[in-house]
Design a protein around this motif. Structure first.
Motif, PDB file in Angstrom:
ATOM      1  N   TYR A 174       7.875   8.445  11.608  1.00 38.98           N
ATOM      2  CA  TYR A 174       8.132   9.757  11.007  1.00 38.98           C
ATOM      3  C   TYR A 174       7.459  10.860  11.826  1.00 38.98           C
ATOM      4  CZ  TYR A 174       9.563   7.089   6.877  1.00 38.98           C
ATOM      5  OH  TYR A 174      10.191   6.214   6.014  1.00 38.98           O
ATOM      6  N   PRO A 175       7.882  11.085  13.060  1.00 37.16           N
ATOM      7  CA  PRO A 175       7.258  12.133  13.877  1.00 37.16           C
ATOM      8  C   PRO A 175       7.478  13.514  13.256  1.00 37.16           C
ATOM      9  CG  PRO A 175       9.281  11.340  14.894  1.00 37.16           C
ATOM     10  CD  PRO A 175       8.999  10.421  13.755  1.00 37.16           C
ATOM     11  N   GLY A 176       6.418  14.297  13.243  1.00 35.96           N
ATOM     12  CA  GLY A 176       6.517  15.640  12.699  1.00 35.96           C
ATOM     13  C   GLY A 176       6.463  15.714  11.186  1.00 35.96           C
ATOM     14  N   GLU A 177       6.213  14.589  10.526  1.00 35.88           N
ATOM     15  CA  GLU A 177       6.168  14.566   9.066  1.00 35.88           C
ATOM     16  C   GLU A 177       4.995  15.386   8.539  1.00 35.88           C
ATOM     17  OE1 GLU A 177       6.187  11.094   5.642  1.00 35.88           O
ATOM     18  OE2 GLU A 177       4.928  10.800   7.406  1.00 35.88           O
ATOM     19  N   ASN A 178       5.201  16.066   7.421  1.00 32.11           N
ATOM     20  CA  ASN A 178       4.116  16.745   6.716  1.00 32.11           C
ATOM     21  C   ASN A 178       3.248  15.671   6.059  1.00 32.11           C
ATOM     22  OD1 ASN A 178       2.399  18.154   5.053  1.00 32.11           O
ATOM     23  ND2 ASN A 178       3.975  19.498   4.213  1.00 32.11           N
TER      24      ASN A 178
ATOM     25  N   PRO B  58       0.830  -1.204   0.000  1.00 34.04           N
ATOM     26  CA  PRO B  58       0.000   0.000   0.000  1.00 34.04           C
ATOM     27  C   PRO B  58       0.864   1.254   0.000  1.00 34.04           C
ATOM     28  CG  PRO B  58       0.039  -0.978   2.180  1.00 34.04           C
ATOM     29  CD  PRO B  58       0.782  -1.918   1.288  1.00 34.04           C
ATOM     30  N   PRO B  59       0.313   2.377  -0.433  1.00 38.83           N
ATOM     31  CA  PRO B  59       1.068   3.629  -0.407  1.00 38.83           C
ATOM     32  C   PRO B  59       1.246   4.130   1.027  1.00 38.83           C
ATOM     33  CG  PRO B  59      -1.199   4.040  -1.041  1.00 38.83           C
ATOM     34  CD  PRO B  59      -1.047   2.550  -0.968  1.00 38.83           C
ATOM     35  N   ALA B  60       2.133   5.093   1.197  1.00 38.65           N
ATOM     36  CA  ALA B  60       2.341   5.702   2.516  1.00 38.65           C
ATOM     37  C   ALA B  60       1.068   6.421   2.953  1.00 38.65           C
ATOM     38  CB  ALA B  60       3.503   6.677   2.455  1.00 38.65           C
ATOM     39  N   MET B  61       0.641   6.148   4.188  1.00 44.52           N
ATOM     40  CA  MET B  61      -0.601   6.697   4.708  1.00 44.52           C
ATOM     41  C   MET B  61      -0.353   7.400   6.043  1.00 44.52           C
ATOM     42  SD  MET B  61      -2.934   3.305   4.070  1.00 44.52           S
ATOM     43  CE  MET B  61      -1.570   2.252   4.602  1.00 44.52           C
ATOM     44  N   PRO B  62      -1.184   8.365   6.407  1.00 42.69           N
ATOM     45  CA  PRO B  62      -1.025   9.067   7.681  1.00 42.69           C
ATOM     46  C   PRO B  62      -1.603   8.259   8.851  1.00 42.69           C
ATOM     47  CG  PRO B  62      -2.875  10.000   6.487  1.00 42.69           C
ATOM     48  CD  PRO B  62      -2.247   8.973   5.580  1.00 42.69           C
TER      49      PRO B  62
END
Length: 211
Positions: free
Chosen positions: A189-193, A177-181
């Motif tokens: 990935y803390p603080g990632e946009n 799957p694609p990268a998801m929030p």
């Protein structure tokens, strides 16, 4: 006859999105440790006219998984789909600083539970069902030792099962799957946009289109 879909790791993220996407056509058996999140998922499924059976269980508990699968057999006899989204995401750490307890939890959830569930679920899927596993390209990158090693082992199990069942079924899929929030990604990935990440609902539809 009602179609059934077992989703392990269904309380949030991709697992919950898959449950909602499949709810119009399948009765959902939703497994996760978080009871409150499962109840919220059930509300959303019912709002769409679907139905679900909630199983607030830990996939690392072999007796609980045996009871679950026996219950599925007694009620429906078979399963049409199993989507395995349950994962333990250990904190990032250098390979020479891996915490033993975190590694043990990773092995128990990501490897041992997967192997156990394949054994229990395969007879329910028979030759016509489908099983879906989710690969992660982060496995093997720096600091991903506990998560990456056990995720790679999980996918290796899935690919072996996939090769073994090509002619006999069930149909085993390994998708990326694609990268998801998700909460799991936030740990890595803390603080990632997050604005450019794919929403779980969209990722779920893309996954189902591949099957």
């Amino acid at each position: 006859m009602t179609k059934t879909a077992l989703i392990t790791g269904a309380s949030r993220g991709l697992g919950a999105a898959l449950a909602e996407a499949l709810a119009p056509t399948h009765h959902i058996v939703a497994v996760a440790k978080t009871t409150g999140a499962l109840e919220e998922l059930d509300d959303r499924i019912q709002a769409k006219g679907g139905s679900a059976t909630l199983a607030p269980m830990d996939v690392t508990n072999q007796d609980a998984m045996a009871t679950l699968c026996r219950g599925i057999f007694e009620r429906w006899g078979t399963l049409d789909m199993w989507l395995h989204a349950a994962i333990h995401a250990a904190p990032l750490a250098p390979a020479d600083h891996i915490d033993a307890k975190d590694f043990a939890k990773s092995v128990a959830c990501n490897v041992t539970a997967t192997a156990t569930l394949i054994t229990f679920v395969a007879p329910l899927l028979g030759d016509a069902g489908q099983a879906v596993f989710f690969d992660d390209p982060n496995a093997g990158q720096k600091f991903y030792g506990s998560y990456g090693a056990t995720k790679a082992a999980q996918i290796s199990l899935a690919r072996s099962w996939q090769a073994e069942t090509q002619k006999t079924g069930p149909k085993v899929h390994v998708v990326t799957p694609p990268a998801m929030p998700t909460a799991t990604r936030a740990r890595f990935y803390p603080g990632e946009n997050r604005t450019n990440l794919t929403q779980p609902a969209d990722a779920a539809l893309a996954v189902l289109q591949q099957l």
